[in-house]
Design a protein around this motif. Structure first.
Motif, short mmCIF file in Angstrom:
data_model
loop_
_atom_site.label_atom_id
_atom_site.label_comp_id
_atom_site.label_asym_id
_atom_site.label_seq_id
_atom_site.Cartn_x
_atom_site.Cartn_y
_atom_site.Cartn_z
N ILE B 9 -28.48 5.87 -12.46
CA ILE B 9 -28.80 4.68 -13.25
C ILE B 9 -29.44 3.62 -12.37
O ILE B 9 -30.37 2.95 -12.76
N ALA B 13 -33.00 1.67 -12.70
CA ALA B 13 -33.15 0.23 -12.57
C ALA B 13 -34.30 -0.11 -11.64
O ALA B 13 -34.98 -1.10 -11.79
N MET B 16 -38.73 -0.29 -12.60
CA MET B 16 -39.58 -1.12 -13.43
C MET B 16 -40.12 -2.35 -12.76
O MET B 16 -39.68 -3.43 -13.02
N TYR B 284 -38.40 -4.27 -21.60
CA TYR B 284 -38.05 -4.39 -20.19
C TYR B 284 -38.18 -5.84 -19.71
O TYR B 284 -37.26 -6.40 -19.12
N GLY B 292 -31.09 -9.13 -17.12
CA GLY B 292 -31.42 -8.11 -16.13
C GLY B 292 -31.83 -8.63 -14.77
O GLY B 292 -32.25 -7.87 -13.92
N TYR B 314 -24.06 -9.11 -17.67
CA TYR B 314 -25.39 -8.49 -17.58
C TYR B 314 -25.78 -7.86 -18.90
O TYR B 314 -24.95 -7.68 -19.81
N TYR B 316 -28.62 -4.49 -20.05
CA TYR B 316 -29.70 -3.60 -19.62
C TYR B 316 -30.08 -2.59 -20.68
O TYR B 316 -29.29 -2.23 -21.53
N PHE B 317 -31.33 -2.17 -20.61
CA PHE B 317 -31.78 -0.96 -21.30
C PHE B 317 -31.76 0.16 -20.28
O PHE B 317 -32.20 -0.02 -19.16
N SER B 318 -31.26 1.30 -20.67
CA SER B 318 -31.31 2.45 -19.79
C SER B 318 -32.15 3.51 -20.48
O SER B 318 -31.63 4.36 -21.20
N PRO B 319 -33.47 3.44 -20.31
CA PRO B 319 -34.35 4.35 -21.05
C PRO B 319 -34.14 5.79 -20.61
O PRO B 319 -34.05 6.06 -19.42
#
Lengths: 455, 436
Positions: B9, B13, B16, B284, B292, B314, B316-319
């Motif tokens: 993960i 992170a 991007m 993002y 983020g 926090y 987050y997106f975890s694509p």
């Protein structure tokens, strides 16, 4: 983007097998005001890391204010005469930088990683907060709560961490290593703003700091820039920290910690010298190799004999902090495998220690450790941050940065006889402390489910 | 397993960032004769090489046997036809090579780091080849590591954070393969057999299901030889098919789990983004502002800086290959859990409704693009990026174009994407702690 908030993490464990025999030269200077500057050029990528290390950490703290170095580290982001609270972080962020800080037993350090042209921004801000911190009570009261939450997260709700904390408090008699870096809960509640001010005034001065810069820079330009920003700062008359050498231990120490947990856990440690306190340096390097014999990879003794082999442990480790400022612990820890218990695990670990005292380690094992150390000295150059870290740490604990360059050769010089000799001399029952975590049952009632979302 | 998961993960992170000032690494791409896709980036300044082989063999491929993918990866280096686990480790360590395995929901991987001295590299490569192509999966090793996995899973039950995160994935994904923890569950790992491992390995550890990434001090020709040697004898096999899409039931739910801890851990969110996603950059950059970017993010500002409610807060997106999670989180003293959760919810709701200000957007874009060089300043980081790009089949110019795409994002497009994609009244929320 998981766990993005690394800000203000604590360095609870030592950097393992430090160090590089790198080709790049370290440029070392001292400004008129006592600020030590170490610069290493590394032109592989257009980035720079800048770190400011202060000679202060939890091992400097008197009782009643344990954890204050770490609390002050948090407050260093809360504004100066020139900058509002939080502005430091905003400026670094807008310049594409990453920043953080960490507190250890022997140091407090601040860093920024930046595209190389942004280095002046880092210097300006760090120089400013080295002398001009503005401690505001309202900010302090909030940040104290943040640190208390940090302690709950790291220690209170983590059975192994809590066991470790109690273990250290038992193992040390008067060495300041007995206190947790984050501080005891009551001390956190009781800090006053004046305690923080006093701590800042006493330790935050150019003549108690080291500036380390590694990256795509030219040493002479960095020096000129450092003179411009840090050269204006006044030094302090530093009050020498009184020595508190650990009293000799008079016999094995043991404790049982009972906590809600799922698995038992064992931690033990022998009092040993660090490089800084060893009678002869070779003893410290021999202890470093000894740690490698036990835990220098999946082929080392603990993994091959205790986890596989006898299958007594499901996890086991050994560690030694060569770069501690004060005498330290050679530590062993583990979790029993299924069908085993703390007693059989402890016996197995102690048997490994006794073998080390009786039989010289094999030529093959020594060769493995030396090959690893040599390879690691190349791999470590893949990280500018790690290179800066090693220099800053060695300098700050009082060894001097040259020790970093000596590491590979000193480890290569260690013999099987030296390893056996330090095992016989230091890994004795009189120097040993042992803690067992015996789990209490965790009672979990039914969970409650509520339909409907967050609004 | 938890550690391995975290690692991947983190890798996501790191992915991007954009670029103003820094040339992205040159990447060459070809197919090995085994059928595997290869990505190579030359880096000559240090006499070392990083190799990563990534298989579409993560826990999403477990089927009913939850934990199978993770245990298969973990067992790879416990023995080959000729060598036992200690001999494998000694072969690597005696030349200073570092070998690792890991797995996550989408993927499993092996990594090798070695000096490029010919004798050293050749020895490390032979061992890696043996591990990859001829793993023995001995019954004794299988049984030992299965027991170790079970103890590891048991230990996770003493951590309110881990309990909460697992519950969040279960609530979010229901019967989808992403629902179960990478390491599996006590009841499923208990039932795994050696034959399960062998079958999983034969099906998934095949060339057409693999990408290979090499970053280091080698010529292209040498890199080609290296891959050929590494994968020699690996069956060609088939690429794993596409995963099914997770279904959103659009029903908000809050689960409170009682646990005797000092803090309540909160996880809240919804289905988020895919790795190939039309809203990828809006989500993002928007999340960078929302939660983020550490201390300067809105969530941290509200929860920590203004109110001192938590050390870490926090979002987050975890694509992932399919929709990964959008997740917000914090942990706080039990008696202020509801207050902190309200702050979290108000912050995200306001952001969805209003979007970022121009000033916030500019600051985020500056941070992302101005720091791009930091994301690619080591061989290890470059190898991780390329592995992500290769695994998800992103275009080779992904890194080069990243900055421009970040800069092209507008505040209104962020607001539009967030309001289409996230509805707080449909969020799944898990609270684990000692609150009454």
């Amino acid at each position: 983007m998981q766990r993005i908030i690394l800000r203000f993490f604590l360095l609870l464990i030592a950097i393992p097998l430090a160090v590089s025999a790198s080709d790049q030269k370290v440029h070392s200077y001292t400004l008129w005001n006592g600020l030590k500057i170490l610069i290493k050029e590394d032109h592989r990528a257009p980035v720079v890391v800048s770190q400011v290390w202060y000679k202060v950490g939890s091992s400097y703290e008197p009782s009643g204010v344990t954890g204050i170095s770490h609390m002050l580290e948090h407050m260093m982001f809360k504004g100066t005469e020139k900058h509002l609270p939080g502005e430091f972080s905003r400026i670094i962020a807008e310049n594409g930088g990453r920043e953080n800080a960490f507190t250890g037993r022997d140091y407090t350090a601040y860093f920024q990683s930046l595209e190389k042209s942004r280095l002046p921004i880092s210097f300006e801000l760090e120089a400013d907060r080295m002398r001009n911190l503005r401690l505001i009570d309202e900010e302090f009261q909030k940040e104290r709560q943040v640190v208390i939450e940090e302690r709950r997260m790291r220690t209170e709700d983590n059975p192994q961490a809590k066991t470790g904390e109690h273990f250290m408090a038992m193992a040390w008699t008067n060495s300041q290593y007995k206190n947790p870096i984050i501080g005891w809960p009551e001390d956190l509640e009781n800090y006053r703003l004046s305690d923080l001010q006093g701590w800042y005034d006493r330790w935050y001065a150019p003549n108690n700091a080291t500036l380390v810069v590694v990256g795509d820079v030219k040493a002479d330009e960095v020096l000129a820039l450092a003179k411009k920003h840090f050269g204006l700062l006044q030094p302090d008359d530093l009050i020498i920290l009184k020595s508190r050498r650990e009293e000799a231990q008079l016999g094995e120490r043991r404790m049982v910690v009972k906590l809600p947990a799922k698995l038992p856990f064992l931690t033990m440690g022998y009092k040993v010298p660090a490089l800084n306190t060893a009678e002869t340096e070779s003893e410290a390097y021999a202890l470093e190799v000894l740690a490698g014999v036990l835990d220098g990879g999946n082929g080392a003794r603990l993994a091959s004999r205790l986890i596989r082999g006898q299958q007594i442990a499901t996890a086991a480790g050994a560690g030694y902090n060569l770069y501690a400022r004060l005498s330290t612990l050679f530590s062993l820890e583990g979790i029993p495998a299924k069908g085993q218990d703390l007693k059989s695990l402890e016996s197995a670990l102690r048997e490994q220690i006794s073998i080390l005292k009786k039989e010289p380690v094999s030529a093959k094992e020594l060769a493995r450790i030396k090959a690893q150390v040599l390879a690691n000295s190349i791999y470590e150059q893949d990280s500018v941050f790690y290179q800066a870290m090693q220099l800053g740490m060695a300098e700050t604990v009082g060894l001097g940065w040259h020790k970093v360059d000596e590491y590979v050769d000193k480890v290569k010089a260690v013999t099987a006889e030296q390893v056996m000799a330090v095992a016989q001399k230091y890994l004795t029952d009189e120097r040993l402390s042992v803690a067992w975590l015996e789990p209490l049952e965790i009672n979990i009632p039914q969970s409650t489910t509520i339909q409907g979302g967050a609004e | 397993m938890a550690i391995q998961l975290k690692k991947v993960i983190t890798l996501f992170a790191l992915i991007m960032w954009g670029n103003l000032l820094f040339a992205a690494p040159n990447i060459e791409q070809w197919s090995d004769r085994s059928g595997a896709k290869v990505y190579f980036s030359q880096a000559n300044s240090l006499p070392m090489v990083d190799v990563r082989v990534v298989f579409d063999a993560g826990s999403a491929r477990d089927g009913d046997k939850k934990g199978l993918a993770a245990l298969t990866a973990a067992l790879l280096d416990t023995g080959t036809g000729e060598l036992d686990a200690s001999a494998v480790a000694e072969r690597f360590e005696s030349v200073g090579a570092q070998f690792g395995v890991g797995s996550a929901r989408d993927m499993a991987w092996v990594t090798l780091r070695s000096l490029t001295d010919p004798d050293i590299l050749d020895s490390a490569l032979q061992t890696a080849h043996d591990v990859l192509v001829n793993p023995a999966f001995n019954q004794a090793d299988f049984e030992r590591d299965r027991q170790r996995t079970l103890l590891g899973l048991k230990r996770q039950e003493e951590s309110p954070g881990t309990i909460g995160k697992k519950a969040f994935f279960e609530a979010l994904y229901g019967s989808h393969p992403y629902a179960s923890p990478v390491g599996g569950r006590l009841d499923t790992v208990e039932k795994l057999t050696r034959e399960d491992i062998v079958t999983f390995y034969r099906q998934h550890y095949v060339a057409k299901n693999a990408v290979v990434v090499i970053v280091g001090d080698l010529s292209r020709a040498h890199a080609e030889e290296l891959v050929a040697q590494l994968l020699q004898g690996l069956s060609e096999g088939e690429a794993a098919g596409a995963l099914v899409e997770p279904q959103d039931d659009h029903k908000g739910v809050t689960v409170k789990k009682q646990f005797p801890s000092a803090q309540t851990h909160i996880f809240s969110g919804a289905l988020g983004a895919k790795r190939h996603d039309p809203d990828y950059f809006e989500l993002y950059v928007g999340n960078h502002i929302l939660g983020g970017s550490g201390l300067v993010s809105l969530i941290t500002e509200e929860v920590r800086e203004k109110r001192g409610l938590a050390y870490s807060a926090y979002s987050y997106f975890s694509p992932m290959a399919q929709f990964g999670p959008f997740m917000m989180g914090l942990q706080t003293r039990n008696d202020q859990a509801d207050q902190a959760f309200n702050v979290l919810t108000e912050t995200v709701s306001r952001f969805i409704k209003e979007g970022p200000t121009e000033k916030q957007l500019k600051a985020a874009q500056n941070n992302i693009t101005g720091g791009f060089a930091l994301r690619l300043d080591s061989n290890r980081k470059i190898a991780e990026y390329i592995a992500m790009m290769a695994f998800y089949d992103l275009p080779l110019d992904y890194l080069e174009t990243f900055s421009d795409k970040v800069k092209a994002v507008s505040a209104s497009a962020i607001r539009d994407a967030f309001s289409r994609r996230l509805r707080p009244d449909e969020f799944k929320t898990i609270m684990v702690g000692n609150s009454q």
